[in-house]
Design a protein around this motif. Structure first.
Motif, short mmCIF file in Angstrom:
data_model
loop_
_atom_site.label_atom_id
_atom_site.label_comp_id
_atom_site.label_asym_id
_atom_site.label_seq_id
_atom_site.Cartn_x
_atom_site.Cartn_y
_atom_site.Cartn_z
N GLY A 91 10.18 2.97 -37.63
CA GLY A 91 9.13 2.94 -38.64
C GLY A 91 7.73 3.08 -38.11
N THR A 92 7.54 3.83 -37.02
CA THR A 92 6.20 4.00 -36.48
C THR A 92 6.08 5.33 -35.75
OG1 THR A 92 4.46 2.89 -35.19
CG2 THR A 92 6.68 2.90 -34.25
N SER A 93 4.86 5.82 -35.61
CA SER A 93 4.56 7.03 -34.84
C SER A 93 3.08 6.98 -34.48
CB SER A 93 4.90 8.30 -35.63
OG SER A 93 4.28 8.30 -36.90
N LEU A 94 2.63 7.94 -33.68
CA LEU A 94 1.29 7.89 -33.11
C LEU A 94 0.72 9.29 -33.00
CD1 LEU A 94 -0.72 5.80 -31.69
CD2 LEU A 94 0.27 6.60 -29.54
N ALA A 95 -0.60 9.41 -33.09
CA ALA A 95 -1.25 10.72 -32.93
C ALA A 95 -2.55 10.58 -32.14
CB ALA A 95 -1.54 11.36 -34.28
N ARG A 96 -2.81 11.58 -31.32
CA ARG A 96 -4.12 11.71 -30.68
C ARG A 96 -4.87 12.82 -31.41
NH1 ARG A 96 -6.35 12.21 -24.55
NH2 ARG A 96 -8.25 13.39 -25.06
N ILE A 97 -6.14 12.56 -31.78
CA ILE A 97 -6.96 13.56 -32.47
C ILE A 97 -8.21 13.82 -31.63
CG2 ILE A 97 -8.00 14.25 -34.65
CD1 ILE A 97 -6.49 11.91 -35.96
N ASP A 98 -8.41 15.08 -31.25
CA ASP A 98 -9.59 15.48 -30.48
C ASP A 98 -10.53 16.27 -31.38
OD1 ASP A 98 -9.19 14.93 -27.39
OD2 ASP A 98 -7.25 15.50 -28.20
N PHE A 99 -11.82 16.03 -31.20
CA PHE A 99 -12.85 16.70 -32.00
C PHE A 99 -13.89 17.33 -31.09
CE2 PHE A 99 -11.24 13.10 -34.37
CZ PHE A 99 -11.09 13.55 -35.67
N ALA A 100 -14.20 18.59 -31.30
CA ALA A 100 -15.38 19.19 -30.70
C ALA A 100 -16.60 18.66 -31.46
CB ALA A 100 -15.30 20.71 -30.82
N PRO A 101 -17.81 18.85 -30.94
CA PRO A 101 -18.99 18.45 -31.72
C PRO A 101 -18.94 19.06 -33.13
CG PRO A 101 -19.64 19.02 -29.49
CD PRO A 101 -18.18 19.38 -29.62
N TYR A 102 -19.07 18.23 -34.14
CA TYR A 102 -19.02 18.61 -35.55
C TYR A 102 -17.64 19.16 -35.95
CZ TYR A 102 -23.96 18.03 -34.69
OH TYR A 102 -25.16 17.51 -34.28
N GLY A 103 -16.63 18.78 -35.20
CA GLY A 103 -15.27 19.17 -35.55
C GLY A 103 -14.73 18.33 -36.71
N LEU A 104 -13.81 18.90 -37.45
CA LEU A 104 -13.30 18.27 -38.67
C LEU A 104 -11.78 18.23 -38.68
CD1 LEU A 104 -13.67 17.29 -41.69
CD2 LEU A 104 -13.52 19.72 -42.31
N ASN A 105 -11.21 17.07 -38.99
CA ASN A 105 -9.81 16.98 -39.40
C ASN A 105 -9.85 16.99 -40.92
OD1 ASN A 105 -7.05 16.69 -39.33
ND2 ASN A 105 -7.07 14.51 -38.88
N PRO A 106 -9.52 18.12 -41.56
CA PRO A 106 -9.84 18.34 -42.98
C PRO A 106 -9.07 17.42 -43.92
CG PRO A 106 -8.35 20.04 -42.21
CD PRO A 106 -8.74 19.23 -40.99
N PRO A 107 -9.51 17.34 -45.18
CA PRO A 107 -8.83 16.50 -46.16
C PRO A 107 -7.33 16.76 -46.21
CG PRO A 107 -10.91 17.27 -47.05
CD PRO A 107 -10.71 17.99 -45.75
N HIS A 108 -6.55 15.69 -46.08
CA HIS A 108 -5.10 15.80 -46.03
C HIS A 108 -4.47 14.48 -46.47
CE1 HIS A 108 -6.28 14.06 -42.13
NE2 HIS A 108 -5.09 13.48 -42.12
#
Length: 215
Positions: A91-108
């Motif tokens: 019942g678990t999982s993990l994510a790494r999220i990298d962002f460039a300057p002004y990078g976006l992980n869009p609405p989801h």
């Protein structure tokens, strides 16, 4: 008769509010791609416990930055049960999220999991929108800050800094799922009827055509 009806209603209510993965009834059930296995749990065949080793509960690579050289300026490395079979039934999982300057992980949205995000480096503007009414909860996060996105709600993360940003997210599901709103609406296969999109978004046909080409 009334007692039976009450028990049935309580059972249904319990099933509806149980949003996370079902609780395991054994210590572990390491997934494997072998249909000869006699045990099938949570969408995975289980490895014989007698053959399970420490490496079944080990995953490496989240120290490596993701490639943010794309239109959004972000990269998500999700470690779910599909990449890490040892997560099966846990019942678990993990994510790494990298962002460039002004990078976006869009609405989801993640239809099967609540997300708990911690900022490791940089400054992020994050937020989610409630279902009814559509109220926005938003916050600027700095290094060490934590924010939670309730299961199934639309949310986003945006690097508002001039340097790279990194965050890690934990999910309450071994396979939380992902629906990127723009991709789902304008890039579905087969496409959503054009008239539906024109009327729903109150846009000209040319604009909808343009958006569909982007996704």
């Amino acid at each position: 008769m009334m007692k039976v009806v009450i028990v049935a209603i309580l059972a249904l209510a319990t099933s509806l509010v149980s949003a996370d993965d079902p609780s395991p009834l054994q210590d572990f059930c390491v997934g494997m791609n072998n249909t000869d296995s006699a045990v099938f749990v949570n969408g995975e065949f289980c490895k014989d416990p007698a053959t399970v080793i420490a490496n079944d509960f080990f995953f490496c690579g989240l120290n490596i930055p993701g490639n943010t050289a794309n239109k959004l300026g972000s990269s998500v490395n999700l470690v779910d049960v599909n990449k890490f079979p040892g997560l099966n039934t846990l019942g678990t999982s993990l994510a790494r999220i990298d962002f460039a300057p002004y990078g976006l992980n869009p609405p989801h949205t993640h239809p099967r999991g609540t997300e708990l995000l911690v900022v490791i480096e940089g400054t992020l503007l994050v937020g989610f929108v409630t279902s009814n009414p559509n109220k926005l909860f938003t916050k600027v996060l700095n290094k060490g800050d934590i924010f939670v996105f309730p299961i199934g709600l639309i949310h986003f993360q945006f690097n508002i800094g001039e340097t790279n940003a990194v965050s890690f997210s934990a999910f309450s599901s071994q396979n939380p799922g992902l629906i990127v709103i723009a991709n789902a609406v304008f890039g579905s296969d087969p496409p959503i009827n054009l008239d539906v999109l024109i009327k729903a978004f109150q846009l000209d046909k040319s604009v909808v055509d343009y958006l569909e080409k982007q996704f």
